[in-house]
Scaffold this motif. Sequence first.
Motif, PDB file in Angstrom:
ATOM      1  N   GLU A   4       0.823  -1.208   0.000  1.00  0.00           N
ATOM      2  CA  GLU A   4       0.000   0.000   0.000  1.00  0.00           C
ATOM      3  C   GLU A   4       0.861   1.263   0.000  1.00  0.00           C
ATOM      4  O   GLU A   4       0.605   2.209  -0.758  1.00  0.00           O
ATOM      5  CB  GLU A   4      -0.921  -0.003   1.220  1.00  0.00           C
ATOM      6  N   ARG A   5       1.893   1.279   0.835  1.00  0.00           N
ATOM      7  CA  ARG A   5       2.751   2.462   0.913  1.00  0.00           C
ATOM      8  C   ARG A   5       3.561   2.635  -0.371  1.00  0.00           C
ATOM      9  O   ARG A   5       3.742   3.753  -0.856  1.00  0.00           O
ATOM     10  CB  ARG A   5       3.682   2.361   2.116  1.00  0.00           C
ATOM     11  N   ALA A   6       4.065   1.528  -0.916  1.00  0.00           N
ATOM     12  CA  ALA A   6       4.815   1.617  -2.168  1.00  0.00           C
ATOM     13  C   ALA A   6       3.915   2.093  -3.307  1.00  0.00           C
ATOM     14  O   ALA A   6       4.327   2.906  -4.148  1.00  0.00           O
ATOM     15  CB  ALA A   6       5.424   0.256  -2.502  1.00  0.00           C
ATOM     16  N   THR A   7       2.685   1.614  -3.328  1.00  0.00           N
ATOM     17  CA  THR A   7       1.741   2.038  -4.363  1.00  0.00           C
ATOM     18  C   THR A   7       1.397   3.511  -4.216  1.00  0.00           C
ATOM     19  O   THR A   7       1.250   4.235  -5.214  1.00  0.00           O
ATOM     20  CB  THR A   7       0.458   1.184  -4.293  1.00  0.00           C
ATOM     21  N   THR A   8       1.279   3.977  -2.988  1.00  0.00           N
ATOM     22  CA  THR A   8       1.012   5.394  -2.757  1.00  0.00           C
ATOM     23  C   THR A   8       2.149   6.251  -3.297  1.00  0.00           C
ATOM     24  O   THR A   8       1.917   7.299  -3.915  1.00  0.00           O
ATOM     25  CB  THR A   8       0.819   5.661  -1.254  1.00  0.00           C
ATOM     26  N   TYR A   9       3.389   5.810  -3.068  1.00  0.00           N
ATOM     27  CA  TYR A   9       4.538   6.521  -3.638  1.00  0.00           C
ATOM     28  C   TYR A   9       4.418   6.587  -5.160  1.00  0.00           C
ATOM     29  O   TYR A   9       4.609   7.647  -5.768  1.00  0.00           O
ATOM     30  CB  TYR A   9       5.838   5.817  -3.246  1.00  0.00           C
ATOM     31  N   HIS A  10       4.102   5.456  -5.770  1.00  0.00           N
ATOM     32  CA  HIS A  10       3.991   5.391  -7.234  1.00  0.00           C
ATOM     33  C   HIS A  10       2.904   6.336  -7.740  1.00  0.00           C
ATOM     34  O   HIS A  10       3.093   7.059  -8.733  1.00  0.00           O
ATOM     35  CB  HIS A  10       3.692   3.951  -7.656  1.00  0.00           C
ATOM     36  N   ASN A  11       1.772   6.372  -7.051  1.00  0.00           N
ATOM     37  CA  ASN A  11       0.656   7.220  -7.484  1.00  0.00           C
ATOM     38  C   ASN A  11       0.981   8.704  -7.325  1.00  0.00           C
ATOM     39  O   ASN A  11       0.624   9.523  -8.181  1.00  0.00           O
ATOM     40  CB  ASN A  11      -0.603   6.867  -6.694  1.00  0.00           C
ATOM     41  N   PHE A  12       1.646   9.061  -6.215  1.00  0.00           N
ATOM     42  CA  PHE A  12       2.047  10.459  -6.022  1.00  0.00           C
ATOM     43  C   PHE A  12       3.019  10.899  -7.115  1.00  0.00           C
ATOM     44  O   PHE A  12       2.913  12.001  -7.661  1.00  0.00           O
ATOM     45  CB  PHE A  12       2.700  10.643  -4.649  1.00  0.00           C
ATOM     46  N   PRO A  34      16.494  10.937 -18.186  1.00  0.00           N
ATOM     47  CA  PRO A  34      16.146   9.611 -17.638  1.00  0.00           C
ATOM     48  C   PRO A  34      15.757   9.632 -16.165  1.00  0.00           C
ATOM     49  O   PRO A  34      15.280   8.630 -15.647  1.00  0.00           O
ATOM     50  CB  PRO A  34      17.433   8.808 -17.844  1.00  0.00           C
ATOM     51  N   ASN A  35      15.947  10.769 -15.478  1.00  0.00           N
ATOM     52  CA  ASN A  35      15.700  10.804 -14.037  1.00  0.00           C
ATOM     53  C   ASN A  35      14.280  10.383 -13.681  1.00  0.00           C
ATOM     54  O   ASN A  35      14.054   9.613 -12.740  1.00  0.00           O
ATOM     55  CB  ASN A  35      15.959  12.212 -13.494  1.00  0.00           C
ATOM     56  N   VAL A  36      13.305  10.920 -14.441  1.00  0.00           N
ATOM     57  CA  VAL A  36      11.906  10.626 -14.132  1.00  0.00           C
ATOM     58  C   VAL A  36      11.628   9.135 -14.310  1.00  0.00           C
ATOM     59  O   VAL A  36      10.932   8.510 -13.504  1.00  0.00           O
ATOM     60  CB  VAL A  36      10.970  11.467 -15.019  1.00  0.00           C
ATOM     61  N   HIS A  37      12.184   8.561 -15.366  1.00  0.00           N
ATOM     62  CA  HIS A  37      11.992   7.123 -15.585  1.00  0.00           C
ATOM     63  C   HIS A  37      12.615   6.310 -14.449  1.00  0.00           C
ATOM     64  O   HIS A  37      12.017   5.350 -13.952  1.00  0.00           O
ATOM     65  CB  HIS A  37      12.613   6.716 -16.923  1.00  0.00           C
ATOM     66  N   VAL A  38      13.798   6.728 -14.019  1.00  0.00           N
ATOM     67  CA  VAL A  38      14.522   5.976 -12.990  1.00  0.00           C
ATOM     68  C   VAL A  38      13.772   5.989 -11.662  1.00  0.00           C
ATOM     69  O   VAL A  38      13.675   4.956 -10.978  1.00  0.00           O
ATOM     70  CB  VAL A  38      15.945   6.546 -12.819  1.00  0.00           C
ATOM     71  N   VAL A  39      13.224   7.144 -11.274  1.00  0.00           N
ATOM     72  CA  VAL A  39      12.583   7.214  -9.958  1.00  0.00           C
ATOM     73  C   VAL A  39      11.336   6.339  -9.885  1.00  0.00           C
ATOM     74  O   VAL A  39      10.922   5.938  -8.789  1.00  0.00           O
ATOM     75  CB  VAL A  39      12.223   8.665  -9.581  1.00  0.00           C
ATOM     76  N   PHE A  40      10.738   6.016 -11.026  1.00  0.00           N
ATOM     77  CA  PHE A  40       9.603   5.101 -10.992  1.00  0.00           C
ATOM     78  C   PHE A  40      10.037   3.702 -10.554  1.00  0.00           C
ATOM     79  O   PHE A  40       9.237   2.944 -10.004  1.00  0.00           O
ATOM     80  CB  PHE A  40       8.919   5.038 -12.364  1.00  0.00           C
ATOM     81  N   HIS A  41      11.302   3.362 -10.782  1.00  0.00           N
ATOM     82  CA  HIS A  41      11.796   2.043 -10.378  1.00  0.00           C
ATOM     83  C   HIS A  41      12.022   1.954  -8.871  1.00  0.00           C
ATOM     84  O   HIS A  41      12.213   0.844  -8.348  1.00  0.00           O
ATOM     85  CB  HIS A  41      13.089   1.717 -11.120  1.00  0.00           C
ATOM     86  N   ILE A  42      12.012   3.091  -8.170  1.00  0.00           N
ATOM     87  CA  ILE A  42      12.115   3.035  -6.711  1.00  0.00           C
ATOM     88  C   ILE A  42      10.951   2.237  -6.133  1.00  0.00           C
ATOM     89  O   ILE A  42      11.085   1.582  -5.093  1.00  0.00           O
ATOM     90  CB  ILE A  42      12.165   4.462  -6.130  1.00  0.00           C
ATOM     91  N   LEU A  47       9.557  -2.559  -2.726  1.00  0.00           N
ATOM     92  CA  LEU A  47       8.973  -3.885  -2.514  1.00  0.00           C
ATOM     93  C   LEU A  47      10.056  -4.944  -2.293  1.00  0.00           C
ATOM     94  O   LEU A  47       9.868  -5.888  -1.521  1.00  0.00           O
ATOM     95  CB  LEU A  47       8.109  -4.272  -3.717  1.00  0.00           C
ATOM     96  N   LEU A  48      11.194  -4.769  -2.952  1.00  0.00           N
ATOM     97  CA  LEU A  48      12.260  -5.766  -2.844  1.00  0.00           C
ATOM     98  C   LEU A  48      13.084  -5.615  -1.570  1.00  0.00           C
ATOM     99  O   LEU A  48      13.427  -6.609  -0.918  1.00  0.00           O
ATOM    100  CB  LEU A  48      13.190  -5.663  -4.065  1.00  0.00           C
ATOM    101  N   PHE A  49      13.405  -4.364  -1.207  1.00  0.00           N
ATOM    102  CA  PHE A  49      14.386  -4.139  -0.148  1.00  0.00           C
ATOM    103  C   PHE A  49      13.848  -3.384   1.062  1.00  0.00           C
ATOM    104  O   PHE A  49      14.577  -3.193   2.037  1.00  0.00           O
ATOM    105  CB  PHE A  49      15.590  -3.375  -0.713  1.00  0.00           C
ATOM    106  N   GLY A  50      12.608  -2.909   1.017  1.00  0.00           N
ATOM    107  CA  GLY A  50      12.055  -2.205   2.164  1.00  0.00           C
ATOM    108  C   GLY A  50      12.289  -0.707   2.103  1.00  0.00           C
ATOM    109  O   GLY A  50      12.596  -0.147   1.043  1.00  0.00           O
ATOM    110  N   PRO A  51      12.168  -0.014   3.247  1.00  0.00           N
ATOM    111  CA  PRO A  51      12.314   1.448   3.285  1.00  0.00           C
ATOM    112  C   PRO A  51      13.654   1.917   2.729  1.00  0.00           C
ATOM    113  O   PRO A  51      14.673   1.235   2.864  1.00  0.00           O
ATOM    114  CB  PRO A  51      12.188   1.778   4.777  1.00  0.00           C
ATOM    115  N   VAL A  52      13.655   3.083   2.129  1.00  0.00           N
ATOM    116  CA  VAL A  52      14.853   3.614   1.477  1.00  0.00           C
ATOM    117  C   VAL A  52      16.016   3.738   2.453  1.00  0.00           C
ATOM    118  O   VAL A  52      17.177   3.504   2.092  1.00  0.00           O
ATOM    119  CB  VAL A  52      14.535   4.990   0.843  1.00  0.00           C
ATOM    120  N   ILE A  53      15.719   4.080   3.703  1.00  0.00           N
ATOM    121  CA  ILE A  53      16.787   4.285   4.681  1.00  0.00           C
ATOM    122  C   ILE A  53      17.597   3.013   4.913  1.00  0.00           C
ATOM    123  O   ILE A  53      18.720   3.056   5.407  1.00  0.00           O
ATOM    124  CB  ILE A  53      16.183   4.797   6.008  1.00  0.00           C
ATOM    125  N   SER A  54      17.038   1.856   4.524  1.00  0.00           N
ATOM    126  CA  SER A  54      17.731   0.584   4.726  1.00  0.00           C
ATOM    127  C   SER A  54      18.740   0.281   3.625  1.00  0.00           C
ATOM    128  O   SER A  54      19.610  -0.571   3.811  1.00  0.00           O
ATOM    129  CB  SER A  54      16.714  -0.566   4.802  1.00  0.00           C
TER     130      SER A  54
END
Length: 253
Positions: A4-12, A34-42, A47-54
């Motif tokens: 849910e949180r990852a999807t919210t990021y994607h939608n924002f 390419p920056n905009v394309h790349v940030v969509f892969h976050i 989903l794979l690795f958890g919160p960005v801070i990790s």
Amino acid sequence: MTVERATTYHNFLKSWVEGLTVHHPHTLNHAKRPNVHVVFHIYDFLLLFGPVISWWCFPFERIIGFLQKINTANHIGGELEGTLTKSFLRGANLRRWLRRSDCPEIIKQFKAIFDRAFAPQSERAGTSPPLVRDSNHAHYMFNGTNFSCALMHLGNSLVLYYPSTSASEPIAGSIEKIISRGDKTSFIIRCQAPLPTGQFDPFLRYYPYFPAQTYSTKMQNTTDTVHPSMILSHGARFEFSEDRAVVLNLSRS
């Protein structure tokens, strides 16, 4: 991290991209990057690795910065790398030798001193020992986290804590004193004043997954005395107007 949180990021992010050319038409004439394309892969990485801070790269950037400051005396192209590698191997071999069963007893007596001097910070981290006599601390280590009085280090004094054992939600505050009485240590914390009734907090409404909350820039007249275990985490505070401050929860949990 949840779907849910990852999807919210994607939608924002999608909403921002779609509105970019609407609100800023001149961007239509800019070259595509390419920056905009790349940030969509976050989204996938969340989903794979958890919160960005990790998994962000700040620790590695810090190591690179440390290595760049080493005086090489213009010895580059292999000599520096070889010196660093040999130093690491010498240290590893020494630790291995100290752990051998046939290590002389007199050498083993120095192992505790060696470990205290050269063990990684994560292994040395713990809780500060009690003081010889009742007094106040300027700094205090609890479970590997360093806390300070506001007069000594304001940043390390900003915390989110539970004011009582029955409290269900943490509040923001600043450590004024760290006192030790016998083998017990307590924090005296002055609470950050809440927003006045009727004031609007944009973080609670528009950014439900961002761990920030708006407070008053003023502090309460009263203090709470709590055990260090009632501290949730450090906090970061930024006063963005004369009467409003945002406090960010820095907890990794």
